[in-house]
Design a protein around this motif. Sequence first.
Motif, PDB file in Angstrom:
ATOM      1  N   PRO A 108      26.546 -79.170  96.994  1.00  0.00           N
ATOM      2  CA  PRO A 108      25.249 -78.899  97.634  1.00  0.00           C
ATOM      3  C   PRO A 108      25.101 -79.486  99.030  1.00  0.00           C
ATOM      4  O   PRO A 108      24.510 -78.862  99.912  1.00  0.00           O
ATOM      5  CB  PRO A 108      24.230 -79.518  96.653  1.00  0.00           C
ATOM      6  CG  PRO A 108      25.026 -80.465  95.809  1.00  0.00           C
ATOM      7  CD  PRO A 108      26.399 -79.870  95.724  1.00  0.00           C
ATOM      8  N   LEU A 109      25.624 -80.685  99.259  1.00  0.00           N
ATOM      9  CA  LEU A 109      25.505 -81.270 100.590  1.00  0.00           C
ATOM     10  C   LEU A 109      26.289 -80.460 101.612  1.00  0.00           C
ATOM     11  O   LEU A 109      25.835 -80.250 102.748  1.00  0.00           O
ATOM     12  CB  LEU A 109      26.008 -82.715 100.575  1.00  0.00           C
ATOM     13  CG  LEU A 109      25.902 -83.472 101.914  1.00  0.00           C
ATOM     14  CD1 LEU A 109      24.459 -83.515 102.401  1.00  0.00           C
ATOM     15  CD2 LEU A 109      26.472 -84.881 101.777  1.00  0.00           C
ATOM     16  N   ASP A 110      27.467 -79.975 101.209  1.00  0.00           N
ATOM     17  CA  ASP A 110      28.269 -79.158 102.116  1.00  0.00           C
ATOM     18  C   ASP A 110      27.575 -77.843 102.434  1.00  0.00           C
ATOM     19  O   ASP A 110      27.617 -77.368 103.573  1.00  0.00           O
ATOM     20  CB  ASP A 110      29.648 -78.885 101.506  1.00  0.00           C
ATOM     21  CG  ASP A 110      30.511 -80.136 101.454  1.00  0.00           C
ATOM     22  OD1 ASP A 110      30.131 -81.125 102.107  1.00  0.00           O
ATOM     23  OD2 ASP A 110      31.536 -80.120 100.762  1.00  0.00           O
ATOM     24  N   THR A 111      26.940 -77.231 101.423  1.00  0.00           N
ATOM     25  CA  THR A 111      26.217 -75.979 101.688  1.00  0.00           C
ATOM     26  C   THR A 111      25.037 -76.225 102.618  1.00  0.00           C
ATOM     27  O   THR A 111      24.736 -75.392 103.478  1.00  0.00           O
ATOM     28  CB  THR A 111      25.723 -75.336 100.384  1.00  0.00           C
ATOM     29  OG1 THR A 111      24.817 -76.234  99.715  1.00  0.00           O
ATOM     30  CG2 THR A 111      26.870 -74.995  99.461  1.00  0.00           C
ATOM     31  N   LEU A 112      24.379 -77.378 102.463  1.00  0.00           N
ATOM     32  CA  LEU A 112      23.254 -77.704 103.346  1.00  0.00           C
ATOM     33  C   LEU A 112      23.723 -77.798 104.794  1.00  0.00           C
ATOM     34  O   LEU A 112      23.121 -77.206 105.695  1.00  0.00           O
ATOM     35  CB  LEU A 112      22.602 -79.011 102.888  1.00  0.00           C
ATOM     36  CG  LEU A 112      21.319 -79.460 103.606  1.00  0.00           C
ATOM     37  CD1 LEU A 112      20.465 -80.304 102.676  1.00  0.00           C
ATOM     38  CD2 LEU A 112      21.619 -80.258 104.872  1.00  0.00           C
ATOM     39  N   LEU A 113      24.808 -78.549 105.017  1.00  0.00           N
ATOM     40  CA  LEU A 113      25.295 -78.736 106.384  1.00  0.00           C
ATOM     41  C   LEU A 113      25.835 -77.431 106.965  1.00  0.00           C
ATOM     42  O   LEU A 113      25.602 -77.101 108.131  1.00  0.00           O
ATOM     43  CB  LEU A 113      26.383 -79.810 106.390  1.00  0.00           C
ATOM     44  CG  LEU A 113      25.923 -81.237 106.049  1.00  0.00           C
ATOM     45  CD1 LEU A 113      27.120 -82.173 105.950  1.00  0.00           C
ATOM     46  CD2 LEU A 113      24.923 -81.744 107.073  1.00  0.00           C
ATOM     47  N   ALA A 114      26.577 -76.677 106.143  1.00  0.00           N
ATOM     48  CA  ALA A 114      27.174 -75.433 106.633  1.00  0.00           C
ATOM     49  C   ALA A 114      26.101 -74.402 106.987  1.00  0.00           C
ATOM     50  O   ALA A 114      26.172 -73.747 108.040  1.00  0.00           O
ATOM     51  CB  ALA A 114      28.136 -74.865 105.589  1.00  0.00           C
ATOM     52  N   THR A 115      25.101 -74.247 106.118  1.00  0.00           N
ATOM     53  CA  THR A 115      24.066 -73.261 106.390  1.00  0.00           C
ATOM     54  C   THR A 115      23.119 -73.725 107.492  1.00  0.00           C
ATOM     55  O   THR A 115      22.544 -72.898 108.201  1.00  0.00           O
ATOM     56  CB  THR A 115      23.264 -72.936 105.115  1.00  0.00           C
ATOM     57  OG1 THR A 115      22.737 -74.150 104.553  1.00  0.00           O
ATOM     58  CG2 THR A 115      24.145 -72.245 104.098  1.00  0.00           C
ATOM     59  N   TRP A 116      22.970 -75.048 107.663  1.00  0.00           N
ATOM     60  CA  TRP A 116      22.194 -75.545 108.799  1.00  0.00           C
ATOM     61  C   TRP A 116      22.897 -75.183 110.107  1.00  0.00           C
ATOM     62  O   TRP A 116      22.264 -74.746 111.069  1.00  0.00           O
ATOM     63  CB  TRP A 116      22.009 -77.056 108.695  1.00  0.00           C
ATOM     64  CG  TRP A 116      21.240 -77.637 109.846  1.00  0.00           C
ATOM     65  CD1 TRP A 116      19.955 -77.354 110.213  1.00  0.00           C
ATOM     66  CD2 TRP A 116      21.711 -78.595 110.798  1.00  0.00           C
ATOM     67  NE1 TRP A 116      19.596 -78.081 111.335  1.00  0.00           N
ATOM     68  CE2 TRP A 116      20.658 -78.860 111.711  1.00  0.00           C
ATOM     69  CE3 TRP A 116      22.923 -79.277 110.960  1.00  0.00           C
ATOM     70  CZ2 TRP A 116      20.791 -79.753 112.767  1.00  0.00           C
ATOM     71  CZ3 TRP A 116      23.051 -80.175 112.017  1.00  0.00           C
ATOM     72  CH2 TRP A 116      21.999 -80.397 112.904  1.00  0.00           C
ATOM     73  N   GLY A 117      24.218 -75.360 110.145  1.00  0.00           N
ATOM     74  CA  GLY A 117      24.976 -74.941 111.323  1.00  0.00           C
ATOM     75  C   GLY A 117      24.866 -73.444 111.543  1.00  0.00           C
ATOM     76  O   GLY A 117      24.729 -72.976 112.682  1.00  0.00           O
TER      77      GLY A 117
END
Length: 308
Positions: A108-117
Motif C-alpha cells: 500500500p505505501l508503494d501504491t500511494l507513492l507511485a500514484t501520487w507521482g
Amino acid sequence: MGEYTTEELQSIFIMQGFSGLSLFSVLLLMGLGLALIFGQMGVINMAHGEFMAMGAYTVYLCSNLTEQYAPTFGPYYFIVSIVFAFFICAMVGALVEWLLIRHLYHRPLDTLLATWGLSLIMQQGYRSTFGAREVSPTLPEWLMGSYSFSEMLDIPINGVFVLILSVLVTAALMLFMYRSKFGLRLRATVQNRKMSAAVGINTGRVDRLAFALGCGIAGIAGAAFTTIGSTGPDSGSRYIVDAFLVVVSGGTASLLGCLASAFGIAQAQSILEFFLNGTQGKVATLLVIVIALMIRPQGLFPGKVRGN
C-alpha cells in the motif's frame, strides 16, 4: 442564527441542502470509484482526482468540438460526452493498472507513492495541454436555470440532473456488483484471492477491469463536476481528500457506506459553510468525522478487504 426568521431559516436549509446535493453527487461518484480501487482492491490511488479531471476535460473538449464542427448537436452533446468520459478514463485506468499498479499489489505505501507521482505527472500534462487557467464547457440550455418554488427558494436544474445521474450510476454499479458474473468474481477475489485463482478465476483480469471501472466512474464524476464548477489542472486534487473520507468513514468496500457518508459530509459542509466561513465549515465537518471514526473506527458499514 437569531438574525433570520423561521421562514428564512427553513428556506436557507432547503437551498443549502440542494446545494449540498450537488456536492454529494460528485463525492458519491468519486467515492464509488475509490470503494472499488481502495476498498475492494487495497490500492491507495492518489491519482483518482486526476481521473476526475480527465473526465471534466473530456466534456470540455466535446463542447469545443461540437461548437466548432456540429453546433446543431449542441443540445445533445453533454450526454454523449459523459459516455466518452467514462470510457476514456476506464481505458487509461486499465493501461495504468497494467503498466504500474499490477506490480504493487499488497504494497500500500508503494501504491500511494507511485500514484501520487502519477497524479503530479497528470496535472502537469493537463497544464501543458490546456493551460493553467480553469476552463468550462458550454452547457446546453436545458441544464441552465432553476425551478422557483417560492420567492426565497430556487432549485438549480443542473443540481437536479447531477443528482439523477449519480443515483443512476449507483444503481447500475450495485446491480453490476451483485447481479453479474464479474461482480461475483470480484467479490470472490476480495474475500480469498488464492482460492479464486484455484477455481479458475483470472484474478489479474479482474484486477484490471475493477481498476478501469473505478477510474471510469471518476470520469463520470468529472463530467458531473463541469455543471457546478470550472476545471483546472488541480481540480481533482481538491476533492481527493474528501473522497477518501467518504470511503473511510463509510467503511471500506461498502457501497452503501459510500452513499451514507457522502450525503452526510456534503450536507454538513454545505450548511456549515453558509453560517461559518468556508475554512471553519470544513474544519467543523472534519472534527465530526474524526469523532465518528474514534467511536466507530471500522466505518459506518464495515466490509471485508482483499484476502491473500
